[in-house]
Design a protein around this motif. Structure first.
Motif, short mmCIF file in Angstrom:
data_model
loop_
_atom_site.label_atom_id
_atom_site.label_comp_id
_atom_site.label_asym_id
_atom_site.label_seq_id
_atom_site.Cartn_x
_atom_site.Cartn_y
_atom_site.Cartn_z
N LEU A 135 0.87 -1.17 0.00
CA LEU A 135 0.00 0.00 0.00
C LEU A 135 0.90 1.22 0.00
CD1 LEU A 135 -2.61 -1.01 2.77
CD2 LEU A 135 -2.90 -1.19 0.30
N GLU A 136 0.70 2.14 -0.91
CA GLU A 136 1.53 3.35 -0.99
C GLU A 136 3.02 2.99 -1.03
OE1 GLU A 136 0.32 6.90 -1.00
OE2 GLU A 136 -1.22 5.59 -1.83
N LEU A 141 -9.08 -3.33 4.08
CA LEU A 141 -7.94 -3.02 3.21
C LEU A 141 -8.15 -1.69 2.51
CD1 LEU A 141 -5.26 -4.23 2.25
CD2 LEU A 141 -6.50 -5.26 0.33
N GLN A 142 -9.39 -1.45 2.10
CA GLN A 142 -9.69 -0.16 1.44
C GLN A 142 -9.46 1.00 2.41
OE1 GLN A 142 -13.72 -0.66 0.06
NE2 GLN A 142 -13.12 -2.07 -1.54
N GLU A 172 -5.75 1.62 2.94
CA GLU A 172 -5.16 2.31 1.79
C GLU A 172 -5.43 3.81 1.88
OE1 GLU A 172 -6.29 0.54 -1.89
OE2 GLU A 172 -4.46 1.29 -2.85
N ARG A 195 -2.62 6.70 2.44
CA ARG A 195 -2.48 7.76 1.43
C ARG A 195 -2.52 9.11 2.14
NH1 ARG A 195 -6.83 7.02 -2.78
NH2 ARG A 195 -5.82 5.00 -2.95
#
Ligand code: CTP
Ligand code: MG
Length: 268
Positions: A28-29, A224-225, A228, A232
């Motif tokens: 992620l990122e 998970l969303q 993220e 971010r």
């Protein structure tokens, strides 16, 4: 405050998430979840050793991530080892690799990447006082005890919500206490859903330190969303408007729509 060893279980298959790559190794990122979590512990400045139980296929990836964060100059010893079938087996394997000279053992799910370093230290402080402390949050939903038979699920008992807390990690224990708890559980064939439950079975109290909702465990796709989005936001924090609004123009917050130019002021 003392130093501690961290066990970071990362050997699960992530059945509920249903992703091909196991949860700790999802990027992620630009960083894996495991790396983000490890970073939070590095920030405590109290870490002496890290033991990561993981599946054979990901041992190199875990070693690379840990050695990037904990170079020789940090003095933190890193061991990546084979996990087990259940989370409890993974922890049992890891305990055998923790240096005997380290007095405090902290267990934290690799997939809780938003734990705050200051919170980890609060749990350590409680553990130093009572030998066993975990992070937890008061249950926000009403919890039902469910019964199940022939595809029907029903309830007949609702425990008083004001007494219910949801356990999180980190869970921190005196080294000899958690080792004894694991030995007893193995002897009796007991499998718990967290580490504290093994200590409770010895008749030892476990202190609860109130944590935050941000320390959720990435379990389902929606988690998970959310992870993220939060990462971010961390890597690209919103710019704060510091310049004053031009004269004659009222400032509007970014969440407010500006008033239309020819708005009818008499309209309700
Ligand atoms: N874990 C582990 N060994 C296992 C099972 C789980 O080290 N045999 C680790 C997971 O990798 C995770 C943590 O324990 O970091 C918490 O477990 P959980 O969220 O339940 O992850 P999974 O077991 O991978 O997911 P699921 O239960 O949905 O299969
Ligand atoms: Mg699991």
């Amino acid at each position: 405050m003392s130093g501690f060893a961290l066990i970071l279980p990362a050997a699960g298959s992530g059945r509920r998430l249903g992703n091909v790559v196991p949860k700790p190794y999802i990027r992620l990122e630009g960083r894996t979840i495991l790396e983000v979590t490890l970073g939070r512990f590095k920030e405590t400045g109290r870490l002496e050793q890290v033991v990561i139980p993981t599946s054979g296929a990901y041992m190199d990836e875990a070693s690379d991530a840990a050695s990037r964060l904990f170079g020789a100059e940090t003095g933190v010893k890193v061991s990546v080892i084979e996990g087990g079938a259940e989370r409890q087996d993974s922890i049992a394997n890891a305990l055998a690799h923790v240096d005997d000279r380290i007095g405090w053992i902290c267990i934290h799910d690799a997939v809780r990447p938003f734990v705050k370093p200051s919170t980890i230290l609060s749990v350590l402080e409680r553990a130093e006082a009572t030998h066993a402390a975990i992070l937890a949050v008061p249950a926000k939903d009403t919890i039902k005890q469910a019964l199940c038979e022939n595809n029907r699920i029903w309830t007949r008992f609702t425990p008083d919500r004001s007494t219910l807390w949801q356990a999180q990690t980190p869970q921190i224990f005196a080294s000899d206490l958690i080792r004894r708890a694991y030995r007893e559980a193995a002897r009796e064939g007991f499998i718990g859903t967290d580490d504290a439950s093994l200590v409770e079975r010895l008749g030892h109290d476990v202190d609860l330190v109130e944590g935050g909702r941000e320390n959720f465990k990435i379990t389902y796709p929606v988690d998970l969303q959310l992870a993220e989005l939060l990462l971010r936001k961390e890597s690209d924090p919103p710019q704060v408007q510091v310049s004053p609004a031009p004269a004659g123009k009222a400032a509007t917050s970014s969440n407010q729509a500006p008033a239309p130019q020819n708005a009818d002021a008499s309209h309700p």
